[in-house]
Design an enzyme around this catalytic site. Structure first.
Site, PDB file in Angstrom:
ATOM      1  N   LYS A  77     -78.122  92.159  32.223  1.00 48.92           N
ATOM      2  CA  LYS A  77     -77.966  92.266  33.445  1.00 48.92           C
ATOM      3  C   LYS A  77     -77.479  93.400  34.104  1.00 48.92           C
ATOM      4  O   LYS A  77     -76.763  94.297  33.283  1.00 48.92           O
ATOM      5  CB  LYS A  77     -76.682  91.220  33.676  1.00 48.92           C
ATOM      6  CG  LYS A  77     -76.537  91.036  35.196  1.00 48.92           C
ATOM      7  CD  LYS A  77     -75.567  89.964  35.181  1.00 48.92           C
ATOM      8  CE  LYS A  77     -75.016  89.753  36.690  1.00 48.92           C
ATOM      9  NZ  LYS A  77     -73.837  88.574  36.798  1.00 48.92           N
ATOM     10  N   SER A 152     -74.990  84.601  39.583  1.00 42.35           N
ATOM     11  CA  SER A 152     -75.713  86.016  40.205  1.00 42.35           C
ATOM     12  C   SER A 152     -76.613  86.454  39.193  1.00 42.35           C
ATOM     13  O   SER A 152     -77.447  87.423  39.184  1.00 42.35           O
ATOM     14  CB  SER A 152     -74.507  86.872  40.266  1.00 42.35           C
ATOM     15  OG  SER A 152     -73.860  87.059  39.264  1.00 42.35           O
ATOM     16  N   SER A 176     -71.827  82.642  36.974  1.00 38.75           N
ATOM     17  CA  SER A 176     -72.923  83.279  37.043  1.00 38.75           C
ATOM     18  C   SER A 176     -74.008  83.428  35.715  1.00 38.75           C
ATOM     19  O   SER A 176     -75.026  83.694  35.885  1.00 38.75           O
ATOM     20  CB  SER A 176     -72.583  84.837  37.397  1.00 38.75           C
ATOM     21  OG  SER A 176     -72.376  84.921  38.857  1.00 38.75           O
TER      22      SER A 176
END
Ligand code: GLN
Length: 477
Positions: A77, A152, A176
């Site tokens: 990420k 997210s 997330s």
């Protein structure tokens, strides 16, 4: 054609000479190109990944024993630092910024032989539940590209869902990792707060943030977790408790655990009726299989989302103050201005709407006159939640709940209503508020065709039970 089922199978295929790391990396590079419309990657480290794969292939031919993550193709990420590579938190304010050191988790991946294939799209500064807050556009759900990936860590989830890497690392402050895992039908685990070092993870809310793992199987999650967990002199909140062998735990003897579920969670009016029914049916199946599964009252449920948003925005307003156009990232092009105007202009231009909203909210709840009414109150609720949690775990091994109240929604469906979007986090923020580990396991399919998961939680640092029970649940599927 190269096919990936699990790390174990991949390692067997490598050792039998049926495949090579170079072949694996080529496969993912081709697939990432083919699936570029999903918008999962912000950057692919093509050349480097191929070079590293070739080195690993050469090492293997000398007959040395292979390391735990040898040749495992991993995505990161865009909030996890990888030395010499860009890291932007999907924000314009950090565009062009390169990391000067490795996150501890990255270092441990590399030490274990993993190949980092690229950095993955996410909501800006990990703030969001749909990946629509990225400065680089939303990530699309591979099951239905009209729908969101969740957020997210949307890019990291879809990368595993669509076969664009073997496993990925995301971050989980309030869901997330688990929420996009639920929306994409894969495994997503957030370990206990402090189990994995946060050094080199771009901070959102430091007392909540934790690195998490996306994978196809529970066993792969266990292997990656035991590799990257552990103490770290660079992060004083990283626990010094020894890391257990989670792979051994996953394959351990079957146990009929004592499981609780919160009545209020199952009865919540926002919960989709099909999700409720399938979870209730699962509870019956568990009982029939010899587990104890009992309802427990949880009258604090209505407070978890407001408490989470008061505390995380407060922490974010402080953490994000470093992005001022001087020390980091974007600086306004306007010339001949004083310092305060430069800060204001750089931040106004660099941050997106959701990040600004949260900085404002966080600054407000910390301001004199409102501090006690909001921040102190929220800390008190956090304390009550911890006490309640300890009481439940005195009697039960695990708590189960839906991961998200509805399956993946359509892109644009909730973007005009932040409150509605915040409510999607009702089940996932609780483990972060109290620090316990939690996982979403892909057990169900909604009548609309979208997958959804079951959230399982255990007491602090009991990832062994969490993973063992998850594996048993998958087998019961
Ligand atoms: N959806 C939650 C939020 O917007 C969780 C984000 C996260 O875990 N990073 O804050």
């Amino acid at each position: 054609m190269f096919r990936f089922h699990s790390i174990k199978d991949y390692h067997i295929a490598l050792q039998n000479g049926q495949t090579t790391c170079v072949e694996a990396v080529r496969f993912y590079i081709d697939r990432i190109r083919e699936q570029a419309h999903l918008n999962a990657y912000l950057e692919v480290f093509e050349q480097e990944a191929l070079e590293q794969a070739a080195i690993l292939d050469a090492q293997r031919s000398t007959g040395t024993e292979i390391s735990p993550l040898h040749g495992v193709v991993v995505g990161l990420k865009d909030v996890i630092c990888y030395k010499g590579h860009q890291v932007t938190a999907a924000s314009k304010i950090l565009s062009g910024f390169s990391s000067i050191y490795h996150a501890t988790a990255t270092q441990k991946l590399l030490d274990a032989g993993a190949i980092i294939i690229g950095r993955q799209n996410c909501d800006e500064f990990a703030m969001g539940s749909s990946n629509e807050n990225s400065s680089y556009g939303p990530v699309k759900n591979a099951r239905d590209t009209e729908r969101v990936s969740g957020g997210s860590s949307g890019g990291s989830a879809v990368s595993v869902q669509a076969g664009l890497c073997m496993v990925s690392l995301g971050s989980d402050t309030g869901g997330s990792v688990r929420q996009p895992a639920d929306f994409t039908g894969i495994v997503g685990i957030k370990p206990t707060y402090g189990r994995i070092s946060r050094y080199g993870l771009i901070a959102y809310a430091s007392s909540f943030d934790q690195i998490g793992i996306f994978s196809n199987t529970v066993e792969d999650a266990a292997l990656v977790l035991e590799t990257i967990a552990g103490p770290d002199s660079f992060d004083s909140t990283a626990s010094t408790l020894p890391v257990e062998s989670y792979t051994a735990a996953v394959n351990g003897p079957e146990k009929k655990y004592r499981i609780a579920y919160f009545k209020e969670s199952i009865e919540h009016p926002a919960l989709d009726a099909d999700i409720r029914n399938q979870i209730l049916a699962k509870i019956e199946a568990l009982k029939a299989a010899g587990y104890t599964v009992e309802p427990v009252g949880f009258d604090l449920l209505e407070y978890v989302v407001p408490t989470y948003y008061v505390l995380t925005t407060a922490e974010a307003s402080s953490n994000l103050s470093r992005f001022d156009g001087v020390r980091y990232g974007h600086r306004t092009a306007t010339e001949n201005i004083d310092l305060t105007t430069l800060y204001k202009a750089s931040r106004s231009e660099g941050f997106g709407e959701e990040v600004k909203r949260r900085i404002l909210l966080g600054t407000f709840v910390l301001s004199e006159g409102y501090f006690d009414a909001y921040f102190t109150k929220a800390q008190q609720v956090r304390r009550l939640l911890k006490e309640k949690t300890d009481a439940v775990f005195a009697q039960y091994d695990a708590i189960i709940s839906p991961t998200v109240p509805s399956p993946a929604f359509r892109i644009g469906e909730k973007s005009d209503d932040p409150i509605e979007m915040f409510l999607a986090d009702i089940y996932t923020v609780y483990p972060n508020l109290v620090g316990i580990p939690a996982i979403s396991v892909p057990l169900f399919t909604h009548p609309n065709g979208m997958p959804f998961g079951l959230q399982i939680m255990t007491k602090h640092f009991d990832e062994a039970t969490l993973l063992r029970l998850s594996q048993q649940m998958m087998a019961l599927k």
